[in-house]
Design a protein around this motif. Structure first.
Motif, short mmCIF file in Angstrom:
data_model
loop_
_atom_site.label_atom_id
_atom_site.label_comp_id
_atom_site.label_asym_id
_atom_site.label_seq_id
_atom_site.Cartn_x
_atom_site.Cartn_y
_atom_site.Cartn_z
N ILE A 4 59.95 48.72 13.70
CA ILE A 4 59.48 48.27 12.39
C ILE A 4 58.12 47.59 12.55
O ILE A 4 57.97 46.67 13.35
CB ILE A 4 60.50 47.34 11.71
CG1 ILE A 4 61.84 48.08 11.53
CG2 ILE A 4 59.97 46.84 10.37
CD1 ILE A 4 62.95 47.25 10.91
N LEU A 5 57.16 48.07 11.76
CA LEU A 5 55.78 47.57 11.81
C LEU A 5 55.38 47.04 10.44
O LEU A 5 55.72 47.64 9.42
CB LEU A 5 54.80 48.70 12.14
CG LEU A 5 54.80 49.37 13.49
CD1 LEU A 5 56.08 50.10 13.80
CD2 LEU A 5 53.61 50.31 13.58
N ARG A 6 54.64 45.96 10.44
CA ARG A 6 53.96 45.50 9.23
C ARG A 6 52.56 46.09 9.25
O ARG A 6 51.94 46.21 10.31
CB ARG A 6 53.88 43.98 9.21
CG ARG A 6 53.14 43.46 7.99
CD ARG A 6 52.93 41.96 8.02
NE ARG A 6 52.20 41.56 6.82
CZ ARG A 6 51.65 40.39 6.67
NH1 ARG A 6 51.73 39.48 7.63
NH2 ARG A 6 51.00 40.10 5.56
N VAL A 43 60.46 55.18 13.06
CA VAL A 43 59.43 54.16 13.03
C VAL A 43 59.18 53.88 11.56
O VAL A 43 58.85 54.79 10.79
CB VAL A 43 58.13 54.63 13.73
CG1 VAL A 43 57.04 53.58 13.60
CG2 VAL A 43 58.42 54.96 15.20
N LEU A 44 59.36 52.62 11.14
CA LEU A 44 59.19 52.24 9.74
C LEU A 44 57.92 51.40 9.61
O LEU A 44 57.76 50.41 10.33
CB LEU A 44 60.39 51.43 9.25
CG LEU A 44 61.77 52.05 9.46
CD1 LEU A 44 62.85 51.11 8.95
CD2 LEU A 44 61.86 53.42 8.81
N ILE A 45 57.04 51.79 8.70
CA ILE A 45 55.80 51.06 8.48
C ILE A 45 55.89 50.46 7.09
O ILE A 45 55.98 51.18 6.09
CB ILE A 45 54.56 51.96 8.63
CG1 ILE A 45 54.55 52.66 10.00
CG2 ILE A 45 53.29 51.13 8.46
CD1 ILE A 45 55.26 53.97 10.06
N THR A 46 55.88 49.14 7.01
CA THR A 46 56.16 48.46 5.76
C THR A 46 55.29 47.22 5.60
O THR A 46 54.14 47.20 6.05
CB THR A 46 57.68 48.18 5.65
OG1 THR A 46 57.99 47.67 4.36
CG2 THR A 46 58.20 47.28 6.74
N HIS A 47 55.83 46.18 5.02
CA HIS A 47 55.07 44.98 4.62
C HIS A 47 55.77 43.73 5.14
O HIS A 47 56.91 43.80 5.59
CB HIS A 47 54.96 44.94 3.10
CG HIS A 47 54.38 46.20 2.54
ND1 HIS A 47 53.04 46.36 2.34
CD2 HIS A 47 54.97 47.36 2.19
CE1 HIS A 47 52.81 47.58 1.85
NE2 HIS A 47 53.97 48.21 1.76
N GLY A 48 55.11 42.60 5.04
CA GLY A 48 55.61 41.36 5.63
C GLY A 48 57.01 40.96 5.19
O GLY A 48 57.91 40.78 6.01
N ILE A 49 57.22 40.81 3.89
CA ILE A 49 58.53 40.36 3.41
C ILE A 49 59.57 41.47 3.54
O ILE A 49 60.71 41.23 3.94
CB ILE A 49 58.43 39.84 1.97
CG1 ILE A 49 57.44 38.65 1.89
CG2 ILE A 49 59.80 39.43 1.44
CD1 ILE A 49 57.81 37.45 2.74
N THR A 50 59.18 42.70 3.24
CA THR A 50 60.14 43.81 3.36
C THR A 50 60.56 44.00 4.82
O THR A 50 61.74 44.23 5.10
CB THR A 50 59.54 45.10 2.77
OG1 THR A 50 59.16 44.85 1.42
CG2 THR A 50 60.54 46.24 2.80
#
Length: 190
Positions: free
Chosen positions: A9-11, A142-149
């Motif tokens: 998981i990546l921000r 591989v999940l590319i998402t956001h800080g809170i998510t």
């Protein structure tokens, strides 16, 4: 929920609005030079791992898609998008300046703004959205998402409760690996 497959998981990398203290929520802002360098660091981290059988899924928001293209370049393709990986909705406060909203809302800190935002999504709804997304995963990704998510996904995967969300580590330019309910932070220094 069934056990989740192995996940990275990546921000997304730093954006112009991150650098100036503006809240993005569902709005978007381009990556800074530092943000693109953070995505490149994530690519180097991913490159050091065996990604055979992994898919890549990104939030459809521009900052996440740009990070995904850099971080997954030559490693995984194509990159799918899923709106379930979008950042928490900030309602009326999206685009606002974090420091100004803390003062005017009476929030203790910036983290509280995500729960207090008028017409915002709130943590319970984000938790339900992330649970639904994770239940639909069919293989390693591989999940590319956001800080809170990102924090919410990792909170669920490690079996923690919503009130622990603030304690979940974050960061740009790093990768979190999750398997069997355990989380490991990967960075170029590790």
């Amino acid at each position: 929920m069934n056990p989740a497959p192995p996940l990275y998981i990546l921000r997304h990398g730093e954006t112009e609005w991150n650098a100036t203290g503006r809240l993005q929520g569902r709005f978007d802002s381009p990556l800074t030079i530092a943000g693109r360098a953070q995505a490149e660091a994530q690519r180097k981290i991913l490159q050091a791992n065996d990604l055979r059988g992994f898919s890549a899924i990104s939030s459809p928001q521009g900052r996440a898609v740009e990070t995904a293209r850099i971080a997954c370049a030559g490693l995984i393709g194509p990159i799918a998008t899923d709106p379930a990986l979008s950042e928490i909705g900030l309602g009326d406060w999206a685009g606002g300046v974090r420091a100004d909203l803390i003062k005017s809302s009476g929030a203790d800190d910036g983290f509280d703004l995500y729960e207090l935002a008028p017409d915002g999504e709130g943590f319970a709804a984000l938790n339900a959205r992330c649970h639904s997304f994770l239940s639909r995963l069919t293989g390693p990704a591989v999940l590319i998402t956001h800080g809170i998510t990102s924090r919410m996904l990792r909170l669920i995967l490690t079996g923690r409760q919503i009130h622990d969300l603030r304690d979940m580590a974050g960061g740009q330019g790093v990768v979190f690996y999750l398997e069997n309910g355990k989380q490991k932070r990967l960075d170029l220094g590790a």
